[in-house]
Scaffold this active site. Structure first.
Site, short mmCIF file in Angstrom:
data_model
loop_
_atom_site.label_atom_id
_atom_site.label_comp_id
_atom_site.label_asym_id
_atom_site.label_seq_id
_atom_site.Cartn_x
_atom_site.Cartn_y
_atom_site.Cartn_z
N GLY A 1 -18.73 -69.13 26.30
CA GLY A 1 -18.99 -70.47 25.78
C GLY A 1 -19.33 -70.47 24.31
O GLY A 1 -20.29 -69.81 23.88
N VAL B 1 -12.90 -68.07 31.44
CA VAL B 1 -13.50 -67.12 32.37
C VAL B 1 -13.39 -67.70 33.77
O VAL B 1 -13.80 -68.82 34.03
CB VAL B 1 -14.97 -66.83 31.98
N ASP C 1 -27.03 -76.19 28.40
CA ASP C 1 -26.95 -77.18 29.47
C ASP C 1 -26.74 -76.57 30.85
O ASP C 1 -27.05 -77.19 31.86
CB ASP C 1 -25.76 -78.13 29.21
N GLU D 1 -24.20 -95.59 22.89
CA GLU D 1 -23.62 -95.39 21.56
C GLU D 1 -22.16 -95.86 21.53
O GLU D 1 -21.71 -96.50 20.58
CB GLU D 1 -23.71 -93.90 21.17
N GLY E 1 -20.18 -73.20 22.56
CA GLY E 1 -20.86 -74.45 22.22
C GLY E 1 -22.12 -74.13 21.43
O GLY E 1 -22.25 -73.05 20.85
N PHE E 2 -23.08 -75.06 21.42
CA PHE E 2 -24.30 -74.87 20.64
C PHE E 2 -25.05 -73.60 21.06
O PHE E 2 -25.51 -72.82 20.23
CB PHE E 2 -25.24 -76.07 20.82
N ALA F 1 -28.70 -80.81 22.32
CA ALA F 1 -28.25 -79.75 21.42
C ALA F 1 -29.39 -78.79 21.05
O ALA F 1 -29.22 -77.57 21.05
CB ALA F 1 -27.64 -80.37 20.17
N GLN F 2 -30.58 -79.34 20.76
CA GLN F 2 -31.71 -78.49 20.37
C GLN F 2 -32.12 -77.52 21.48
O GLN F 2 -32.43 -76.37 21.23
CB GLN F 2 -32.91 -79.34 19.94
C1 FAD Z 1 -20.61 -87.35 24.30
C2 FAD Z 1 -21.86 -86.53 24.15
C3 FAD Z 1 -22.83 -86.93 23.24
C4 FAD Z 1 -23.99 -86.19 23.06
N1 FAD Z 1 -24.91 -86.60 22.15
C5 FAD Z 1 -25.99 -85.83 21.91
C6 FAD Z 1 -26.92 -86.17 20.89
O1 FAD Z 1 -26.78 -87.20 20.23
N2 FAD Z 1 -27.96 -85.33 20.65
C7 FAD Z 1 -28.14 -84.18 21.37
O2 FAD Z 1 -29.07 -83.42 21.10
N3 FAD Z 1 -27.29 -83.83 22.35
C8 FAD Z 1 -26.23 -84.62 22.63
N4 FAD Z 1 -25.34 -84.27 23.62
C9 FAD Z 1 -25.65 -83.09 24.44
C10 FAD Z 1 -25.29 -81.82 23.73
O3 FAD Z 1 -24.02 -81.92 23.16
C11 FAD Z 1 -25.37 -80.68 24.73
O4 FAD Z 1 -26.70 -80.58 25.18
C12 FAD Z 1 -24.92 -79.37 24.12
O5 FAD Z 1 -23.58 -79.45 23.71
C13 FAD Z 1 -25.09 -78.23 25.12
O6 FAD Z 1 -24.65 -77.05 24.51
P1 FAD Z 1 -24.06 -75.87 25.38
O7 FAD Z 1 -23.75 -74.78 24.42
O8 FAD Z 1 -24.94 -75.59 26.52
O9 FAD Z 1 -22.71 -76.46 26.00
P2 FAD Z 1 -21.42 -77.02 25.26
O10 FAD Z 1 -21.74 -77.42 23.88
O11 FAD Z 1 -20.86 -78.02 26.18
O12 FAD Z 1 -20.47 -75.75 25.18
C14 FAD Z 1 -19.94 -75.13 26.33
C15 FAD Z 1 -18.74 -74.32 25.91
O13 FAD Z 1 -18.37 -73.49 26.99
C16 FAD Z 1 -16.95 -73.47 27.08
N5 FAD Z 1 -16.63 -73.14 28.48
C17 FAD Z 1 -17.01 -73.77 29.59
N6 FAD Z 1 -16.55 -73.14 30.68
C18 FAD Z 1 -15.84 -72.09 30.24
C19 FAD Z 1 -15.11 -71.04 30.89
N7 FAD Z 1 -15.03 -70.96 32.22
N8 FAD Z 1 -14.49 -70.13 30.13
C20 FAD Z 1 -14.54 -70.18 28.79
N9 FAD Z 1 -15.23 -71.14 28.12
C21 FAD Z 1 -15.88 -72.07 28.84
C22 FAD Z 1 -16.53 -74.86 26.68
O14 FAD Z 1 -15.19 -74.89 26.25
C23 FAD Z 1 -17.52 -75.17 25.57
O15 FAD Z 1 -17.03 -74.80 24.29
C24 FAD Z 1 -24.19 -85.01 23.83
C25 FAD Z 1 -23.22 -84.60 24.74
C26 FAD Z 1 -22.05 -85.35 24.90
C27 FAD Z 1 -21.01 -84.91 25.88
#
Ligand code: FAD
Length: 448
Positions: free
Chosen positions: A31, A99, A324, A195, A33-34, A339-340
């Site tokens: 992943g 994965v 998340d 939003e 993401g953040f 995100a935080q």
């Molecule tokens: C529309 C929206 C608005 C939001 N607004 C806010 C906000 O204003 N403020 C705030 O703080 N938070 C906000 N959030 C929440 C915030 O974006 C999430 O809490 C944050 O992105 C979580 O980060 P993460 O790294 O856990 O997951 P993610 O950022 O979702 O990253 C997960 C990554 O894992 C990858 N992945 C998943 N499964 C697989 C797999 N099997 N194989 C390979 N790769 C995989 C995905 O492609 C992705 O890149 C928002 C979320 C959304 C959807």
């Protein structure tokens, strides 16, 4: 791709070939993401080979996805290529793959790359940061009529549906069909629903003003539905009240305590009544990816892994879940899926692994530091809640804009978004109003 990664490549899953002896420990992060990026960054000085795997080649700044869906920004302005990390950080390899399996006992993962088959990759440490995806609460059939908002693709689909609905409304002679095309239903009044609804309200009243001779987009119906008793349920009640009043002022009809029973090509059935609509958007539930379950960890109802105090998977040494995808409790409350939370969790685990690699033990458990929760409600208005502090209005909106511009990945994105916001603030115009494919006229509810 490093030679080490090529160790068990094939076009179909196969038994693990004994991994060649590696000099350095390998940390696999699933992943980008953040949370995943923060973990990789925290390992920048570690004597380890870090493999970051994502099924997408880009990291998305999800808090601004709603602006792509409502044509304020274009996709490239809120995303950055994950591969960039390889250039910046010498010990990182990036792999574009999904994965599909984890074998904790064998300490391998299975990753499938389009056109390149499946590889098994051995790990010493595994960090799962796979985030969440939209959940239709057991009604997956709703998905074809009501897209969620999680990826750039989703945002472009929503944008095309909204703009396509106006194009079709402008050419139909049927009053009822026109009303259906100009009714937008958003299911779920959390931050994303709020939003999106507010931004859509502004778009129909300002951006599209005078764009159509035969219809008046300002007469659109924007309905925000939620089964709960108030909007922004995770914020204080006083802020919910302010946001509801603000939405109403913008022309959004807020309906709380209303459960959606059906979503089909004609619209929704909610609280026993049908609402005809060509554009239904799903901003309600989320569920974790299947990966946490593959770890053998206990999960909560949404599929998040119930992790230990170090975000570790109990009984699986060296395996962690962050962001998340993890269910973390602190002082009797869940750490929010924001995100935080993801950044802090990823950073904590990255540092923990780096210390372990130096032979040191980390005893301090993960602690989430709450920097506050924000939501923006159209132009000039945002709400902020941080412990006892609750603010709303123009100044809060300025803080929101400042924080979000600064948090965007890549300097050029910050500059482009800033310029775009200033332009649309003063002109009301949104430049990303493209419908990549012609809108469909079959009434399927999908304009793409
Ligand atoms: C529309 C929206 C608005 C939001 N607004 C806010 C906000 O204003 N403020 C705030 O703080 N938070 C906000 N959030 C929440 C915030 O974006 C999430 O809490 C944050 O992105 C979580 O980060 P993460 O790294 O856990 O997951 P993610 O950022 O979702 O990253 C997960 C990554 O894992 C990858 N992945 C998943 N499964 C697989 C797999 N099997 N194989 C390979 N790769 C995989 C995905 O492609 C992705 O890149 C928002 C979320 C959304 C959807």
């Amino acid at each position: 791709m490093s030679a080490m990664l090529a160790e068990t490549r094939s076009d179909a899953p196969q038994a693990v070939v004994e991994a060649p002896r590696r000099e350095r420990k390998r940390v696999v992060i699933i992943g980008g993401g953040f949370a995943g990026i923060a973990a990789a960054h925290a390992l920048r000085h570690a004597d380890a080979e870090v493999v970051l795997i994502d099924r997408r080649n880009h990291h998305i700044f999800q808090p601004l996805l709603y602006q792509v869906a409502t044509a304020v920004l274009s996709p490239a302005e809120i995303a950055a290529p994950i591969r960039q990390l390889e250039a910046k950080q010498r010990n990182v390899s990036v792999l574009l793959a999904e994965v599909t399996g984890v074998d904790v006992a064998a300490r391998t993962i299975e990753a499938s790359s389009p056109g390149a088959g499946v590889r098994k990759i051995a790990f010493d440490y595994l960090v799962v940061a796979t985030g969440m995806r939209p959940s239709y609460f057991g009604h997956d059939e709703f998905a074809q009529h009501a897209p969620g908002l999680k990826s750039l693709n989703d945002a472009e689909t929503i944008r095309a549906k909204i703009l396509g609905a106006f194009e079709l409304a402008a050419i139909t002679e049927d009053e009822e069909e026109r009303a259906r095309l100009m009714t937008f239903v958003l299911v779920g009044a959390g931050p994303t629903g709020v939003e999106l609804a507010a931004s859509l309200a502004q778009m129909v009243r300002v951006t599209l003003r005078g764009n159509f001779r035969h219809i008046d987009p300002a007469k659109s119906n924007i309905i925000l539905l939620d089964a709960g008793s108030r909007v922004l349920a995770t914020f204080a009640e006083s802020l919910s009240g302010r946001v509801t009043r603000r939405l109403t002022k913008l022309g959004v009809k807020v309906m709380t305590g209303v459960k959606v029973e059906t979503v089909d090509e004609q619209g929704v059935v909610a609280g026993g009544s049908r609402i005809p609509s060509a554009t239904v958007l799903w901003t309600a539930g989320v569920a974790a990816s299947p990966i946490p379950k593959m770890l053998g960890a206990k999960t909560d109802r949404a599929g998040r892994a119930l992790v230990g105090p170090a975000l570790n998977v109990v009984d699986a040494p060296g395996v962690f879940v962050v962001g998340d995808a993890a269910s973390v409790m602190q002082n009797g409350h869940p750490v929010p899926g924001v995100a935080q939370g993801a950044i802090q969790g990823g950073r904590y685990v990255g540092r923990l692994i780096a210390k372990e690699l130096k032979g040191r033990k980390v005893k301090r458990p993960f602690r989430y530091f709450d920097k506050g929760n924000m939501a923006v409600v159209g132009k000039n208005y945002a709400v902020l809640e941080r412990r006892w502090l609750r603010t709303s209005g123009f100044l809060t909106w300025l803080v929101w804009a400042f924080v979000h511009v600064l948090s965007l990945p890549q300097l050029q994105n910050r500059l482009r978004v800033q310029r775009q916001w200033i332009w649309s603030y003063f002109t009301g115009q949104r430049s990303s109003r493209l419908i990549p494919e012609p809108p469909r006229v079959d009434g399927s509810g999908s304009n793409r």
